[in-house]
Design a protein around this motif. Structure first.
Motif, PDB file in Angstrom:
ATOM      1  N   ALA B  30      79.469  22.030  43.787  1.00  0.00           N
ATOM      2  CA  ALA B  30      78.131  21.926  44.380  1.00  0.00           C
ATOM      3  C   ALA B  30      77.901  20.547  44.981  1.00  0.00           C
ATOM      4  CB  ALA B  30      77.077  22.225  43.325  1.00  0.00           C
ATOM      5  N   LEU B  31      78.261  19.499  44.241  1.00  0.00           N
ATOM      6  CA  LEU B  31      77.979  18.145  44.734  1.00  0.00           C
ATOM      7  C   LEU B  31      78.858  17.772  45.927  1.00  0.00           C
ATOM      8  CD1 LEU B  31      77.453  16.209  41.371  1.00  0.00           C
ATOM      9  CD2 LEU B  31      75.734  16.982  42.991  1.00  0.00           C
ATOM     10  N   SER B  32      80.149  18.124  45.832  1.00  0.00           N
ATOM     11  CA  SER B  32      81.035  17.745  46.954  1.00  0.00           C
ATOM     12  C   SER B  32      80.632  18.502  48.227  1.00  0.00           C
ATOM     13  CB  SER B  32      82.502  18.016  46.611  1.00  0.00           C
ATOM     14  OG  SER B  32      82.685  19.391  46.333  1.00  0.00           O
ATOM     15  N   SER B  33      80.368  19.803  48.085  1.00  0.00           N
ATOM     16  CA  SER B  33      79.990  20.583  49.268  1.00  0.00           C
ATOM     17  C   SER B  33      78.611  20.191  49.766  1.00  0.00           C
ATOM     18  CB  SER B  33      80.011  22.076  48.955  1.00  0.00           C
ATOM     19  OG  SER B  33      81.307  22.467  48.614  1.00  0.00           O
ATOM     20  N   GLY B  34      77.677  19.975  48.842  1.00  0.00           N
ATOM     21  CA  GLY B  34      76.318  19.587  49.232  1.00  0.00           C
ATOM     22  C   GLY B  34      76.334  18.269  49.999  1.00  0.00           C
ATOM     23  N   ALA B  35      77.092  17.301  49.471  1.00  0.00           N
ATOM     24  CA  ALA B  35      77.162  15.996  50.148  1.00  0.00           C
ATOM     25  C   ALA B  35      77.786  16.149  51.533  1.00  0.00           C
ATOM     26  CB  ALA B  35      77.984  15.016  49.313  1.00  0.00           C
ATOM     27  N   PHE B  36      78.817  16.969  51.616  1.00  0.00           N
ATOM     28  CA  PHE B  36      79.533  17.128  52.895  1.00  0.00           C
ATOM     29  C   PHE B  36      78.685  17.874  53.928  1.00  0.00           C
ATOM     30  CE2 PHE B  36      82.687  19.795  55.335  1.00  0.00           C
ATOM     31  CZ  PHE B  36      83.088  18.773  56.179  1.00  0.00           C
ATOM     32  N   PHE B  37      78.134  19.002  53.515  1.00  0.00           N
ATOM     33  CA  PHE B  37      77.439  19.837  54.492  1.00  0.00           C
ATOM     34  C   PHE B  37      76.030  19.334  54.813  1.00  0.00           C
ATOM     35  CE2 PHE B  37      80.513  23.082  52.901  1.00  0.00           C
ATOM     36  CZ  PHE B  37      81.145  23.311  54.099  1.00  0.00           C
ATOM     37  N   TRP B  38      75.347  18.803  53.800  1.00  0.00           N
ATOM     38  CA  TRP B  38      73.935  18.465  54.027  1.00  0.00           C
ATOM     39  C   TRP B  38      73.696  16.966  54.152  1.00  0.00           C
ATOM     40  CZ3 TRP B  38      73.347  22.516  49.729  1.00  0.00           C
ATOM     41  CH2 TRP B  38      73.415  23.793  50.303  1.00  0.00           C
ATOM     42  N   VAL B  39      74.207  16.193  53.208  1.00  0.00           N
ATOM     43  CA  VAL B  39      73.949  14.734  53.299  1.00  0.00           C
ATOM     44  C   VAL B  39      74.651  14.160  54.538  1.00  0.00           C
ATOM     45  CG1 VAL B  39      74.164  12.502  52.123  1.00  0.00           C
ATOM     46  CG2 VAL B  39      73.702  14.575  50.792  1.00  0.00           C
ATOM     47  N   ASN B  40      75.887  14.583  54.767  1.00  0.00           N
ATOM     48  CA  ASN B  40      76.628  14.062  55.926  1.00  0.00           C
ATOM     49  C   ASN B  40      76.344  14.828  57.219  1.00  0.00           C
ATOM     50  OD1 ASN B  40      78.299  11.834  54.995  1.00  0.00           O
ATOM     51  ND2 ASN B  40      79.242  13.356  53.665  1.00  0.00           N
ATOM     52  N   ALA B  41      75.449  15.799  57.164  1.00  0.00           N
ATOM     53  CA  ALA B  41      75.048  16.568  58.353  1.00  0.00           C
ATOM     54  C   ALA B  41      76.264  17.083  59.127  1.00  0.00           C
ATOM     55  CB  ALA B  41      74.170  15.708  59.255  1.00  0.00           C
ATOM     56  N   PHE B  42      77.020  17.930  58.437  1.00  0.00           N
ATOM     57  CA  PHE B  42      78.277  18.441  58.993  1.00  0.00           C
ATOM     58  C   PHE B  42      78.100  19.089  60.363  1.00  0.00           C
ATOM     59  CE2 PHE B  42      80.546  22.564  59.273  1.00  0.00           C
ATOM     60  CZ  PHE B  42      81.793  22.088  59.596  1.00  0.00           C
ATOM     61  N   LEU B  43      77.121  19.981  60.466  1.00  0.00           N
ATOM     62  CA  LEU B  43      76.951  20.728  61.719  1.00  0.00           C
ATOM     63  C   LEU B  43      76.484  19.803  62.853  1.00  0.00           C
ATOM     64  CD1 LEU B  43      77.235  23.620  62.756  1.00  0.00           C
ATOM     65  CD2 LEU B  43      74.796  23.909  62.375  1.00  0.00           C
ATOM     66  N   ALA B  44      75.585  18.872  62.525  1.00  0.00           N
ATOM     67  CA  ALA B  44      75.051  17.982  63.563  1.00  0.00           C
ATOM     68  C   ALA B  44      76.138  17.028  64.076  1.00  0.00           C
ATOM     69  CB  ALA B  44      73.886  17.177  63.006  1.00  0.00           C
ATOM     70  N   ARG B  45      77.063  16.631  63.189  1.00  0.00           N
ATOM     71  CA  ARG B  45      78.116  15.700  63.635  1.00  0.00           C
ATOM     72  C   ARG B  45      79.124  16.392  64.554  1.00  0.00           C
ATOM     73  NH1 ARG B  45      81.514  13.614  60.196  1.00  0.00           N
ATOM     74  NH2 ARG B  45      81.034  15.092  58.565  1.00  0.00           N
ATOM     75  N   ASP B  46      79.221  17.722  64.439  1.00  0.00           N
ATOM     76  CA  ASP B  46      80.040  18.500  65.369  1.00  0.00           C
ATOM     77  C   ASP B  46      81.504  18.038  65.394  1.00  0.00           C
ATOM     78  OD1 ASP B  46      80.592  20.391  67.281  1.00  0.00           O
ATOM     79  OD2 ASP B  46      80.057  19.099  68.968  1.00  0.00           O
TER      80      ASP B  46
END
Lengths: 508, 243
Positions: B30-46
């Motif tokens: 949960a923490l690794s995926s949450g940090a990657f997808f949401w904190v690091n804004a995975f989709l916005a960074r493209d």
């Protein structure tokens, strides 16, 4: 409980175990040190980020006399970053590949070393660093010199490890050549001056090439010219166009930076360039520049001058390795370039030759036709024609008359990309594109494709329509961050409950 | 080997029947995926890259691995199980290696559970399989090294809480060792020397895609040294108890 003392078998066993432990540590330290020196490693990056290019190996093979590389670096840089170590590792690869003819020396740029660095032409840079509550400033050196016979090239400052191979291999290429290639520069826009509007470019190129400026009235290209740069062509004259066509007919090679529009920067309004001489010239090398402005959401912000950054400005397009052709030497390891109010190109190539795009926009780019208005404070106008023209557009391309005289052309749909504007936006990768283009025009295809290690990973572009892409992304995010962890907790809970029941049953 | 195998089985069984095993695995995901997808804004960074995902793991493991290792020897010591281990017909070294192996298998299980992350990202953009492979190798080596450190600290502590706190401190210390000379104003030589033994620096190098023998030897050496030290600590206690 007895404590065991003295030289009993047990204490001997302990001593032996400690000895073995220390031996393990010593052996590991030796292996570590040697592994560092030997550099035994497998580069598994897709772009071979940590390997030398074929061009560099070929270059080092050509060295017949001793070549010396002296890398000057300040201790302060070593303290705050591992960049110097990474640069040294790459320099060791040069020395390994070059054998006895290539000598690498790392010099501490302190005291005598700093004086030597200054004399060699290195540039000191100031770096800021936080020390608790205060911010300190240090003056550091990180540059190198390459010496071969009586020729020396200096790289005044190496900013990052990522461009070291490109800079160093080009420096070696330069010192191995007895004479600098001669470039003719032609200006084709009224009111522009080479030493004023393109001063930064001239400064960048003059170390490596002899630049010869051609006069606007009598634009005769001397026969000993190796390649031509046409910078700006809004007012290209018939005589200039004719001379360039004659040059191409004889196997000429040129970089043409042209525009399909003219902008009045006091009003930010534009108008299409209508210049038949330019159209004829471009047609002769298989190109056409369309009279539109291209805009893209992946753009540079326009700053108000008081602070960096700002809102995106679609007419200033930032391309990167994802927009670059991976098949052409000029763009294979390109970091892309920044365009300023570019125009789209149509690329057909030479009649008997071939050609193609070098840099394209994202698929979400669009065009603006007349009336052209580019005021940053009127974003609605910038997006005005978006729905009618969204698509991917070529902004730079190449063509080659492979069957004829071997003419080569690179056309960029923007002349500002090489102007002093680059200095204000920090788009120095544009100059690297010009250098790579010149090398390709000179026939040095391998040198044009020397590595830079700044190639970006690909974009999230496998699913193109916005909605399915967003939906897939949300599913992937939720699955990994929520569904799987909750499932694990659920499985764990059920397992523990079952276990508890079994335990209770056994107890009963 | 049968004895060691029995200990591996017993420890894995214990992990599967304890809340901590499941909670740590779920938190890791949960923490690794949450940090990657949401904190690091995975989709916005493209950007089709897992660099940011793997960059979150060192700090995460430094908090989560101590929760697994604290109980291994410290718990057995506090409830007297170490005396039972003491009479087992198996060498101390094998006991330590067996416990290390069981936690290694558990760590591997957690990593397998993260595979949907690269699979999902590759649906959206092109990932380099070789780079992802090296990043997983780096993560496994880092995790195993942290487990060996945790086992060593656990072998020296009687209290689980103390083992957890000490392991976390040691892991953070080893990870960010190279920052210390800079903070203390020591010279560049110290910075470079500590960078050689900094877990984070080594992991960072490996996870960039360069499978370097030096880094692999480093992690293997760290595991060997800490397991050896743990063995020594257990052995000494075992002998003192039953000598």
């Amino acid at each position: 409980m007895d404590r065991v003392r003295g030289s009993t078998p047990v204490s001997r066993t302990h001593r032996v175990q400690w000895g073995v432990t220390l031996l393990v540590i010593a052996v590991c330290a030796v292996v570590l040190a040697n592994a560092e020196l030997l550099g035994i490693a497998a580069d598994l990056t897709p772009e071979e980020r940590f390997s030398l290019s074929d061009a560099t190996y070929a270059l080092l093979d050509d060295i017949d006399d001793p070549l010396e590389i002296r890398y000057y670096v300040s201790d302060r840089l070593r303290e705050i970053s591992d960049e110097p170590q990474r640069k040294e590792a790459l320099l060791r690869r040069y020395s390994d590949a070059g054998g006895a003819d290539v000598r690498v020396e790392v010099v501490s740029a302190a005291g005598e070393g700093a004086r030597e660095a200054e004399e060699a032409g290195l540039r000191a840079e100031q770096i800021q660093q936080e020390n608790g509550d205060s911010i300190g400033v240090s003056t550091v050196y990180s540059g190198l010199t390459v010496s071969y016979l009586d020729r020396t090239r200096t790289i005044p400052f190496l900013f990052g490890h990522s461009q070291l191979e490109y800079q160093l291999s080009n420096a070696i290429y330069d010192v191995l050549r007895a004479a600098r290639p001669r470039l003719a520069v032609m200006l084709g826009t009224h009111g522009e001056e080479l030493d004023v509007d393109y001063a930064e470019l001239v400064d960048e190129l003059s170390d490596r090439f002899q630049l010869v400026e051609l006069s606007g009235e009598q634009p005769e290209i001397p026969p000993d010219i190796d390649a031509v740069l046409l910078l700006g062509a809004r007012d290209l004259t018939g005589a200039q166009s004719q001379e360039l066509r004659r040059y191409f007919d004889g196997g000429g090679r040129a970089l043409l930076a042209v525009d399909g529009l003219r902008i009045d920067l006091s009003t930010f309004e534009g108008e299409p360039v209508e210049n038949e001489a330019l159209d004829v010239l471009l047609a002769s090398v298989g190109f056409r520049v369309e009279p539109y402005a291209v805009m893209d959401e992946r753009s540079n912000p326009i700053s108000d001058g008081t602070a960096p950054g700002g809102p995106p400005y679609p007419p200033w397009i930032r391309t990167d390795s994802r927009n670059a052709s991976p098949d052409h030497p000029v763009t294979r390891f390109s970091a892309g370039i920044d365009f300023f109010w570019p125009s789209p190109l149509r690329i057909d190539g030479f009649d008997n030759g071939r050609g193609g795009p070098l840099l394209v926009t994202t698929p979400g780019a669009w065009l603006q036709g007349e009336p052209m208005r580019f005021r940053p404070d009127e974003p609605s106008v910038l997006y005005r024609d978006r729905d009618a023209s969204v698509g991917s557009y070529a902004l730079a391309g190449w063509s080659e008359d492979a069957a004829g005289e071997g003419s080569r052309a690179i056309v960029v749909g923007d002349s500002d990309f090489a102007s002093n504007l680059v200095f204000y936006t920090g788009s120095f990768q544009n100059y690297m594109f010009v250098e790579r283009s010149i090398l390709w025009l000179l026939g040095e295809d391998r040198m044009a494709a020397v590595h830079t290690r700044s190639r970006l990973p690909g974009a999230l572009d496998r699913i193109e329509p916005e909605f399915p892409r967003l939906l897939t992304s949300r599913i992937v995010e939720s699955l990994n961050a929520v569904v799987l962890p909750v499932m694990l907790l659920l499985v764990g809970y059920l397992r523990l409950r079952r276990r508890r029941k079994i335990d209770q049953g056994e107890r009963a | 080997m049968t004895g060691a195998y029995a200990i591996v089985r017993r420890d894995l069984f214990a992990l599967a029947n304890s809340a901590i095993g499941w909670v740590v695995a779920a938190l890791s995901l949960a923490l690794s995926s949450g940090a990657f997808f949401w904190v690091n804004a995975f989709l916005a960074r493209d950007v089709a890259s897992l660099d940011a995902y793997f960059a979150t793991w060192p700090a995460l493991l430094a908090f989560l691995i101590p929760a697994l290792t604290m109980r291994v020897f410290a718990e057995e010591r506090s409830n007297g199980m170490d005396e039972m281990i003491g009479v087992l017909p198996i060498s101390t070294g094998r006991v330590v290696v067996a416990k290390f192996a069981s936690l290694g298998i558990y760590l591997f299980f957690v990593m397998v559970m993260t595979v949907p992350v690269p699979l999902g990202v590759s649906l959206l953009g092109e990932l380099s399989p070789s780079l992802v492979f090296v990043q997983y190798v780096a993560l496994l080596l880092l995790g195993l090294t942290m487990v060996s450190v945790g086992l060593f600290v656990s072998s020296r502590c009687a209290s689980q809480l103390l083992a957890y706190v000490l392991t976390t401190l040691v892991l953070f210390g080893l990870s960010f060792l190279d920052s210390l000379p800079l903070m203390l104003g020591l010279g560049a030589q110290w910075v470079e020397a500590t960078r050689l033994i900094s877990l984070d620096a080594r992991y960072g190098r490996l996870s960039q895609g360069l499978l370097d023998v030096a880094d692999i030897v480093f992690f293997a050496a760290m595991v060997a040294i800490f397991l050896r030290a743990a063995t020594h600590a257990i052995h000494a206690r075992r002998y003192v108890t039953h000598g």
